[in-house]
Design a protein around this motif. Structure first.
Motif, short mmCIF file in Angstrom:
data_model
loop_
_atom_site.label_atom_id
_atom_site.label_comp_id
_atom_site.label_asym_id
_atom_site.label_seq_id
_atom_site.Cartn_x
_atom_site.Cartn_y
_atom_site.Cartn_z
N THR A 146 53.65 48.98 -2.78
CA THR A 146 53.38 50.33 -2.24
C THR A 146 53.19 51.33 -3.38
O THR A 146 52.65 52.41 -3.17
CB THR A 146 54.54 50.83 -1.35
N GLY A 157 63.31 51.62 -1.78
CA GLY A 157 62.60 50.40 -2.15
C GLY A 157 63.16 49.75 -3.40
O GLY A 157 64.22 50.12 -3.90
N ARG A 205 59.46 41.19 -2.92
CA ARG A 205 59.12 41.47 -1.53
C ARG A 205 60.12 40.81 -0.57
O ARG A 205 60.52 41.40 0.43
CB ARG A 205 57.70 40.96 -1.25
N LYS A 247 62.49 42.77 2.07
CA LYS A 247 62.35 42.46 3.50
C LYS A 247 63.72 42.22 4.14
O LYS A 247 64.01 42.71 5.23
CB LYS A 247 61.46 41.22 3.63
N GLY A 296 51.64 43.21 -1.65
CA GLY A 296 52.36 44.21 -0.86
C GLY A 296 52.89 45.43 -1.59
O GLY A 296 53.64 46.22 -1.01
N SER A 303 60.98 49.39 2.65
CA SER A 303 59.52 49.34 2.67
C SER A 303 58.88 49.56 1.31
O SER A 303 57.74 49.17 1.09
CB SER A 303 58.99 50.37 3.67
N GLY A 304 59.60 50.18 0.38
CA GLY A 304 58.98 50.51 -0.91
C GLY A 304 59.01 49.34 -1.89
O GLY A 304 60.04 48.72 -2.11
N GLY A 329 65.20 45.47 4.91
CA GLY A 329 64.40 46.45 5.65
C GLY A 329 63.90 47.59 4.78
O GLY A 329 63.74 48.71 5.26
N ARG A 349 44.91 45.35 3.82
CA ARG A 349 45.87 46.45 3.85
C ARG A 349 45.10 47.77 3.80
O ARG A 349 44.00 47.83 3.24
CB ARG A 349 46.80 46.38 2.60
N GLU A 405 48.20 52.98 1.81
CA GLU A 405 49.60 52.54 1.68
C GLU A 405 50.02 52.37 0.23
O GLU A 405 51.18 52.10 -0.06
CB GLU A 405 49.78 51.16 2.36
#
Ligand SMILES: *Cc1c(COP(=O)(O)O)cnc(C)c1O
Length: 227
Positions: free
Chosen positions: A212, A165, A184, A188, A210, A193-194, A191, A28, A32
């Protein structure tokens, strides 16, 4: 520099390096991952040391404590970004919307409604995260996993909240990786992302899975003295 300031600067460098290494290992981009320094209960001198060392994103878990500390610091460091990471009572929503840039603990319909109303009134849109009680612990805040889908939809559709998020605090005794993976998965599906997950003991695992945003207190500032 005082000893405490030297220590905080060294700890920060160490945590940043470990975040970068964990990101690299997971292929990664380290950029990010945002490191949130959690300064709750710490002497203001330590928070100032982190600011002097270039840290700009901070987390607080109580509105009142943050109100006593941050307005003055913000005058000197206007580019600070402040996240509320503790439970928010509806009677503190107004103050929270004035002070914070992000609320990570949206977890019930009444709070969602009040946040939407207050943000509209103040003309401010704070990044909002929904807290998921992934371990289904009675004493912990957050929406239960089974209720997460409906609550996320209602926050976005009914209340029009800017949900960016999800956030979780795994049970101390569990393998945090299972909780991070669950968070996560839910994100997902929607949709989102945080992913705000990972604290002093497990932020590297969180980055690999993952995250952030990692919320790190003790590893930067030392043990909190509640005495
Ligand atoms: C205090 C706190 C942290 C930081 O915990 P450390 O173990 O000291 O890194 C992270 N997240 C939340 C929600 C907290 O209340």
């Amino acid at each position: 520099m005082t000893d405490a300031a030297t220590e905080v600067a060294a700890n920060l460098a160490d945590v940043r390096a470990k975040v970068a290494a964990a990101a690299a290992e997971a292929e990664r981009d380290p950029a990010e991952v945002t490191l949130i320094a959690v300064g709750k209960v710490q002497p203001v001198e330590r928070v100032e040391a982190a600011l002097a060392a270039g840290q700009r994103v901070f987390g607080e878990n109580r509105v009142q404590e943050a109100q006593g500390k941050w307005p003055a610091l913000r005058e000197r460091y206007p580019d600070v970004e402040l996240h509320l990471i503790g439970p928010l009572q509806t009677n503190k929503v107004k103050d929270a919307v004035v002070l914070f840039d992000a609320i990570q603990t949206v977890d019930r319909p009444k709070l969602a409604a009040e946040l939407a109303r207050e943000m509209a009134k103040q003309g401010r849109r704070l990044d909002c995260y929904i807290q998921i009680n992934t371990g289904e612990e009675d004493q912990k805040a957050g929406v239960l996993p089974a209720d997460a889908d409906a609550f996320i939809d209602s926050c976005r559709q009914e209340h029009g909240l800017p949900i960016v998020g999800l956030m979780c605090i795994p049970p101390v005794a569990d393998d945090p990786a299972l909780h991070f993976a669950m968070l996560r998965e839910i994100a997902k599906r929607h949709g989102l992302s945080g992913l705000s997950m990972g604290m002093s003991g497990d932020y590297e695992t969180a980055v690999q899975l993952g995250a952030t945003h990692v919320r790190v207190g003790t590893a930067i500032f030392g043990a909190r003295d509640y005495g």
